[in-house]
Design a protein around this motif. Structure first.
Motif, PDB file in Angstrom:
ATOM      1  N   GLY B 114       0.810  -1.215   0.000  1.00 47.49           N
ATOM      2  CA  GLY B 114       0.000   0.000   0.000  1.00 47.49           C
ATOM      3  C   GLY B 114       0.842   1.264   0.000  1.00 47.49           C
ATOM      4  O   GLY B 114       0.491   2.256  -0.633  1.00 47.49           O
ATOM      5  N   GLN B 115       1.974   1.225   0.711  1.00 49.87           N
ATOM      6  CA  GLN B 115       2.833   2.418   0.765  1.00 49.87           C
ATOM      7  C   GLN B 115       3.464   2.695  -0.587  1.00 49.87           C
ATOM      8  O   GLN B 115       3.713   3.845  -0.950  1.00 49.87           O
ATOM      9  CB  GLN B 115       3.915   2.224   1.836  1.00 49.87           C
ATOM     10  CG  GLN B 115       3.318   2.244   3.228  1.00 49.87           C
ATOM     11  CD  GLN B 115       4.324   1.869   4.295  1.00 49.87           C
ATOM     12  OE1 GLN B 115       5.519   1.927   4.068  1.00 49.87           O
ATOM     13  NE2 GLN B 115       3.828   1.471   5.445  1.00 49.87           N
ATOM     14  N   GLU B 117       1.982   1.717  -3.474  1.00 46.37           N
ATOM     15  CA  GLU B 117       0.867   2.148  -4.330  1.00 46.37           C
ATOM     16  C   GLU B 117       0.529   3.614  -4.088  1.00 46.37           C
ATOM     17  O   GLU B 117       0.198   4.339  -5.028  1.00 46.37           O
ATOM     18  CB  GLU B 117      -0.369   1.287  -4.056  1.00 46.37           C
ATOM     19  CG  GLU B 117      -0.253  -0.105  -4.641  1.00 46.37           C
ATOM     20  CD  GLU B 117      -1.548  -0.890  -4.512  1.00 46.37           C
ATOM     21  OE1 GLU B 117      -2.341  -0.587  -3.597  1.00 46.37           O
ATOM     22  OE2 GLU B 117      -1.752  -1.801  -5.329  1.00 46.37           O
ATOM     23  N   ALA B 118       0.615   4.042  -2.834  1.00 50.15           N
ATOM     24  CA  ALA B 118       0.328   5.443  -2.529  1.00 50.15           C
ATOM     25  C   ALA B 118       1.297   6.341  -3.291  1.00 50.15           C
ATOM     26  O   ALA B 118       0.913   7.383  -3.830  1.00 50.15           O
ATOM     27  CB  ALA B 118       0.431   5.697  -1.028  1.00 50.15           C
ATOM     28  N   ALA B 119       2.564   5.917  -3.360  1.00 47.55           N
ATOM     29  CA  ALA B 119       3.561   6.708  -4.084  1.00 47.55           C
ATOM     30  C   ALA B 119       3.298   6.669  -5.593  1.00 47.55           C
ATOM     31  O   ALA B 119       3.400   7.685  -6.280  1.00 47.55           O
ATOM     32  CB  ALA B 119       4.959   6.180  -3.778  1.00 47.55           C
ATOM     33  N   ARG B 120       2.921   5.499  -6.083  1.00 44.16           N
ATOM     34  CA  ARG B 120       2.599   5.386  -7.512  1.00 44.16           C
ATOM     35  C   ARG B 120       1.428   6.268  -7.873  1.00 44.16           C
ATOM     36  O   ARG B 120       1.420   6.938  -8.904  1.00 44.16           O
ATOM     37  CB  ARG B 120       2.225   3.939  -7.841  1.00 44.16           C
ATOM     38  CG  ARG B 120       3.398   3.111  -8.205  1.00 44.16           C
ATOM     39  CD  ARG B 120       2.945   1.836  -8.908  1.00 44.16           C
ATOM     40  NE  ARG B 120       4.024   0.892  -8.754  1.00 44.16           N
ATOM     41  CZ  ARG B 120       3.895  -0.341  -8.286  1.00 44.16           C
ATOM     42  NH1 ARG B 120       2.693  -0.809  -7.994  1.00 44.16           N
ATOM     43  NH2 ARG B 120       4.929  -1.104  -8.153  1.00 44.16           N
ATOM     44  N   ALA B 121       0.396   6.250  -7.009  1.00 41.42           N
ATOM     45  CA  ALA B 121      -0.818   7.003  -7.299  1.00 41.42           C
ATOM     46  C   ALA B 121      -0.527   8.497  -7.386  1.00 41.42           C
ATOM     47  O   ALA B 121      -1.194   9.228  -8.105  1.00 41.42           O
ATOM     48  CB  ALA B 121      -1.874   6.726  -6.225  1.00 41.42           C
ATOM     49  N   ILE B 122       0.491   8.947  -6.634  1.00 33.32           N
ATOM     50  CA  ILE B 122       0.835  10.367  -6.670  1.00 33.32           C
ATOM     51  C   ILE B 122       1.657  10.707  -7.907  1.00 33.32           C
ATOM     52  O   ILE B 122       1.723  11.851  -8.334  1.00 33.32           O
ATOM     53  CB  ILE B 122       1.573  10.748  -5.358  1.00 33.32           C
ATOM     54  CG1 ILE B 122       0.554  10.834  -4.224  1.00 33.32           C
ATOM     55  CG2 ILE B 122       2.325  12.057  -5.500  1.00 33.32           C
ATOM     56  CD1 ILE B 122       1.159  11.101  -2.881  1.00 33.32           C
ATOM     57  N   GLY B 123       2.280   9.699  -8.504  1.00 31.03           N
ATOM     58  CA  GLY B 123       3.040   9.937  -9.729  1.00 31.03           C
ATOM     59  C   GLY B 123       4.547   9.890  -9.545  1.00 31.03           C
ATOM     60  O   GLY B 123       5.294  10.412 -10.367  1.00 31.03           O
ATOM     61  N   PHE B 124       5.012   9.245  -8.471  1.00 35.44           N
ATOM     62  CA  PHE B 124       6.456   9.089  -8.260  1.00 35.44           C
ATOM     63  C   PHE B 124       7.048   8.180  -9.330  1.00 35.44           C
ATOM     64  O   PHE B 124       6.415   7.212  -9.731  1.00 35.44           O
ATOM     65  CB  PHE B 124       6.739   8.435  -6.905  1.00 35.44           C
ATOM     66  CG  PHE B 124       6.610   9.350  -5.724  1.00 35.44           C
ATOM     67  CD1 PHE B 124       5.382   9.863  -5.376  1.00 35.44           C
ATOM     68  CD2 PHE B 124       7.712   9.687  -4.957  1.00 35.44           C
ATOM     69  CE1 PHE B 124       5.253  10.698  -4.275  1.00 35.44           C
ATOM     70  CE2 PHE B 124       7.586  10.526  -3.865  1.00 35.44           C
ATOM     71  CZ  PHE B 124       6.354  11.029  -3.526  1.00 35.44           C
ATOM     72  N   ARG B 125       8.263   8.470  -9.720  1.00 37.59           N
ATOM     73  CA  ARG B 125       8.962   7.523 -10.588  1.00 37.59           C
ATOM     74  C   ARG B 125       9.561   6.422  -9.717  1.00 37.59           C
ATOM     75  O   ARG B 125       9.738   6.601  -8.510  1.00 37.59           O
ATOM     76  CB  ARG B 125      10.029   8.224 -11.421  1.00 37.59           C
ATOM     77  CG  ARG B 125      10.961   9.098 -10.622  1.00 37.59           C
ATOM     78  CD  ARG B 125      11.989   9.788 -11.508  1.00 37.59           C
ATOM     79  NE  ARG B 125      11.427  10.865 -12.297  1.00 37.59           N
ATOM     80  CZ  ARG B 125      11.566  10.963 -13.627  1.00 37.59           C
ATOM     81  NH1 ARG B 125      12.229  10.055 -14.287  1.00 37.59           N
ATOM     82  NH2 ARG B 125      11.048  11.976 -14.278  1.00 37.59           N
ATOM     83  N   THR B 128      12.506   7.166  -7.411  1.00 38.00           N
ATOM     84  CA  THR B 128      12.131   7.917  -6.220  1.00 38.00           C
ATOM     85  C   THR B 128      11.445   7.002  -5.213  1.00 38.00           C
ATOM     86  O   THR B 128      11.680   7.114  -4.001  1.00 38.00           O
ATOM     87  CB  THR B 128      11.181   9.081  -6.584  1.00 38.00           C
ATOM     88  OG1 THR B 128      11.726   9.777  -7.699  1.00 38.00           O
ATOM     89  CG2 THR B 128      11.007  10.025  -5.434  1.00 38.00           C
ATOM     90  N   ILE B 133      11.088   5.833  -0.362  1.00 39.66           N
ATOM     91  CA  ILE B 133      10.104   5.061   0.393  1.00 39.66           C
ATOM     92  C   ILE B 133      10.661   3.666   0.747  1.00 39.66           C
ATOM     93  O   ILE B 133      10.759   3.306   1.916  1.00 39.66           O
ATOM     94  CB  ILE B 133       8.785   4.879  -0.400  1.00 39.66           C
ATOM     95  CG1 ILE B 133       8.327   6.188  -1.023  1.00 39.66           C
ATOM     96  CG2 ILE B 133       7.719   4.224   0.478  1.00 39.66           C
ATOM     97  CD1 ILE B 133       7.835   7.231  -0.080  1.00 39.66           C
TER      98      ILE B 133
END
Lengths: 264, 219
Positions: B114-115, B117-125, B128, B133
């Motif tokens: 989930g942590q 996915e949260a970063a993916r959902a925000i648009g992190f590459r 990063t 994370i």
């Protein structure tokens, strides 16, 4: 610099199918999510609500059909074509905020850092700008005084509000909520729903998977009932809750009312 | 006895130095290589999984001494001519990488999806997500194992004496065979390693505190 509301976006799903191996999680889902409105997805667990939500920002890649944010296809370069380039996908995801059942805050960062991280790394703000805007977002969810707390030192309701702040600070044009209150103690549900109502009132496009029928009835503009990966019924809250036309919907609602009746 | 120490002191110091050097470089490069392997396995093409697995199983399945012999004496057969010290450091690097990559794999696996996915959902590459994370979150569970293996590696360095690297074991053996004194050299060797390992584990505990500070109650 204050948190702007970018113009709310619409989302359109056309004949979306999603399989997990032989199991079909979504079957021919077609749904229009109007801009600036609240759409609630309800239905029994395993009915595909969360899968549908996760197809909108492609945390799950649908197998066929089309998902569009406004006019732009997401997930594939063209309908039925190649997977979307990672860079394009990241650009589109910036416009889509998401809030998870388990909050999913990053445990090693304070509330403030959780909110500022994306602003700095994705939006490219300077550290100072990111912190300023992150503080505004935290203030907006009523947590200005908790900015230095790590998630482990926040209640569930506070963590979820930080997660909402993290999403809205990015100025999304559409917000996805995946059962945002399901992991919360009952007395903490209200503070999260309160923040969501405020967002709805400001005209954010919101798609909310929820078991909170009260929220769906009072805040939703449209309610979508799903079962076994299909959309069974859609309508205004009044149509769905007061006069359910579909027998499966009627039985789902009756089950809900029986579980939540107050005679004990 | 003072006379012996006087005579062998400089050689022992050189030996200490070479042991420290080969450990430090072997551990550092092994960690880097292990990290690269793990990233390749996690984000690279699926087919990379097989050779990586074979590599890890081979290294973990054979004695370090054998690997070192293959590298040092077998290397020239394929045109890889290395002096003893570089061969030793490369050997430690390869040996360490197989274990480090497995520790890192388990650590990354333990980062809640989930942590990420949260970063993916925000648009992190992805880079990063890994650096900001996954690595910090993973360190909480992986750091003790990483430090533990770094400590094991200190003692593997003595095997470098078998390919004539003049590190501390080599020097101690020379001293023993020339003076027929056994107790003093072995005692010096043991004290050296004890102090060495103690230093590393203190440093490791400090690092652990740094990565887990947010779990401590400071509210």
């Amino acid at each position: 610099m204050t948190i702007q509301h970018a113009a709310p976006a619409a989302a359109h799903l056309r004949n979306v199918n999603k399989f997990y191996g032989p199991f079909q999680a979504l079957t021919n889902v077609t749904l229009d999510i109007p801009p600036g409105k609240v759409t609630c997805l309800i239905g029994p667990s395993g009915s595909g609500k969360s899968t549908l939500l996760r197809c909108i920002n492609v945390l799950e890649l649908y197998d066929s059909g089309e998902v569009r944010i406004d006019d732009q296809l997401i997930g594939y370069e063209s309908p039925g074509g190649k997977h979307m380039a990672p860079r394009r996908l990241r650009e589109m995801r910036r416009e889509i905020g998401m809030v998870f059942q388990q909050f999913n805050l990053w445990p090693h960062m304070t509330a403030l850092q959780n909110v500022a991280e994306g602003l700095e790394r994705v939006r490219g703000l300077t550290r100072a700008q990111a912190l300023t805007r992150a503080r505004e977002a935290l203030a907006k969810v009523g947590l200005a005084d908790k900015e230095n707390n790590h998630p482990s030192h926040l209640s569930g309701g506070q963590q979820q509000r930080v997660a909402i702040a993290r999403a809205i600070a990015m100025e999304p044009r559409i917000m996805l909520f995946d059962e945002p209150t399901s992991a919360l103690d009952p007395e903490l549900v209200g503070e999260v729903l309160g923040v969501m109502k405020q967002l709805a009132a400001e005209g954010m496009t919101m798609v909310v998977v929820t078991h909170e029928m009260g929220f769906a009835a009072h805040v939703a503009d449209r309610v979508v009932f799903m079962e076994r990966g299909e959309i069974v019924a859609t309508g205004s809250p009044r149509e769905v809750f007061d006069a359910p036309s579909d027998p499966r919907l009627a039985s789902f609602l009756q089950g809900y009312r029986e579980r939540n009746s107050l005679d004990f | 006895m003072m006379e012996t120490l006087h005579r062998y002191g400089p050689d022992l110091l050189t030996g200490f130095g070479l042991t420290l050097l080969s450990w430090a470089l072997g551990t550092l490069l092994g960690l880097v290589l292990g990290f690269v392997i793990e990233i390749a396995r996690r984000f690279g093409h699926n087919l990379l999984g097989y050779p990586i697995r074979a590599y890890v199983e081979f290294i973990r399945g054979t004695p370090f001494l054998v690997q070192l012999f293959v590298l040092y004496y077998g290397g020239p057969l394929i045109g890889l001519r290395l002096d003893a010290l570089p061969a030793g450091i490369l050997g430690l690097t390869i040996y360490g990488s197989a274990y480090f990559t497995e520790i890192l794999r388990a650590g990354f696996d333990a980062v809640p999806l989930g942590q990420i996915e949260a970063a993916r959902a925000i648009g992190f590459r992805n880079t990063t997500i890994v650096s900001r994370i996954m690595v910090p979150v993973m360190m909480v569970s992986a750091l003790p194992s990483l430090v533990n293996f770094a400590i094991i590696l200190t003692k593997e360095t003595v095997i470098l004496s078998m390919i004539t690297v003049p590190e501390i074991m080599f020097q101690t053996q020379t001293m023993m065979s020339e003076t027929f004194a056994f107790v003093t050299p072995i005692l010096i060797l043991a004290l050296f390693f004890w102090g060495f390992v103690e230093t590393i584990s203190r440093f490791g505990r400090r690092l652990e505190r740094r990565f887990t500070h947010y779990l401590l109650d400071r509210s």
